[in-house]
Write an enzyme that holds these catalytic residues in place. Structure first.
Site, PDB file in Angstrom:
ATOM      1  N   SER A   1       0.918  -1.176  -0.040  1.00  0.00           N
ATOM      2  CA  SER A   1       0.037  -0.160   0.057  1.00  0.00           C
ATOM      3  C   SER A   1       0.673   1.192   0.061  1.00  0.00           C
ATOM      4  O   SER A   1       0.452   2.418  -0.525  1.00  0.00           O
ATOM      5  CB  SER A   1      -1.045  -0.043   1.127  1.00  0.00           C
ATOM      6  OG  SER A   1      -0.396   0.318   2.406  1.00  0.00           O
TER       7      SER A   1
ATOM      8  N   LYS B   1       0.689   4.418   6.998  1.00  0.00           N
ATOM      9  CA  LYS B   1       0.038   5.299   5.861  1.00  0.00           C
ATOM     10  C   LYS B   1       0.770   6.701   6.035  1.00  0.00           C
ATOM     11  O   LYS B   1       1.360   7.154   6.852  1.00  0.00           O
ATOM     12  CB  LYS B   1      -1.569   5.204   6.342  1.00  0.00           C
ATOM     13  CG  LYS B   1      -2.117   3.922   6.141  1.00  0.00           C
ATOM     14  CD  LYS B   1      -2.105   3.324   4.631  1.00  0.00           C
ATOM     15  CE  LYS B   1      -2.838   1.729   5.077  1.00  0.00           C
ATOM     16  NZ  LYS B   1      -2.716   1.201   3.776  1.00  0.00           N
TER      17      LYS B   1
END
Length: 167
Positions: A44, A87
């Site tokens: 990701s 993230k």
């Protein structure tokens, strides 16, 4: 004569063990509250972070300042608190931003909330899926890739404006 020698040896051993225990407590404190190393799992955050990279996590920063837009953070998962996610912070409290995928509506960030996204949006489950997340879930900021040596990198903060955020 034997008893004093034995007593001195016992005192030396106790002294050394005391220093070892204090040292281990210090290392444990540093690991829990100041700095740690974590392994990246998943795609990701590509291309910034690769599956298998080891990163340096600065845990002390969260104690002294707020999370900044553009930083990569390690945080507890919103729905699975024993899991950690890595993230990028896209928006912080007070920002107005446009979702980057799915429903492209506008969102105004609430107090104490963050919008997080993976750099590789098609491989990321993030705020586009579950909305704003509490800043309190942040455990630290990723400051560097430390392994493998070929990927050694520092200061991973994205510079400049993030394209879908209006401050």
């Amino acid at each position: 004569l034997l008893l004093p020698i034995l007593l001195v040896r016992v005192m030396v051993v106790v002294n050394v063990l005391g220093k070892v225990v204090v040292g281990l407590c210090g290392v444990s404190f540093l690991w829990d509250h100041v700095i740690s190393v974590s392994k990246i799992q998943g795609k990701s955050m590509q291309p910034t972070l690769q599956d298998g990279d080891w990163v340096l996590v600065n845990k002390a920063k969260k104690s002294f300042s707020r999370v900044c837009r553009g930083e990569i953070v390690v945080m507890r998962h919103l729905h699975y608190p024993k899991e950690r996610v890595v993230k990028r912070v896209v928006a912080i409290q007070g920002d107005t931003m446009r979702r980057s995928t799915g429903n492209r509506g506008w969102v105004t960030m609430k107090t104490g909330r963050l919008w997080i996204e993976g750099d590789c949006r098609e491989n990321s489950v993030d705020s586009n899926n579950y909305g704003q997340v509490p800043e309190a879930l942040v455990e630290g900021r990723v400051d560097a890739v430390v392994w493998p040596p070929s990927r050694l990198t520092t200061f991973l903060r994205k510079k400049g404006p993030i394209d879908h955020v209006i401050k």
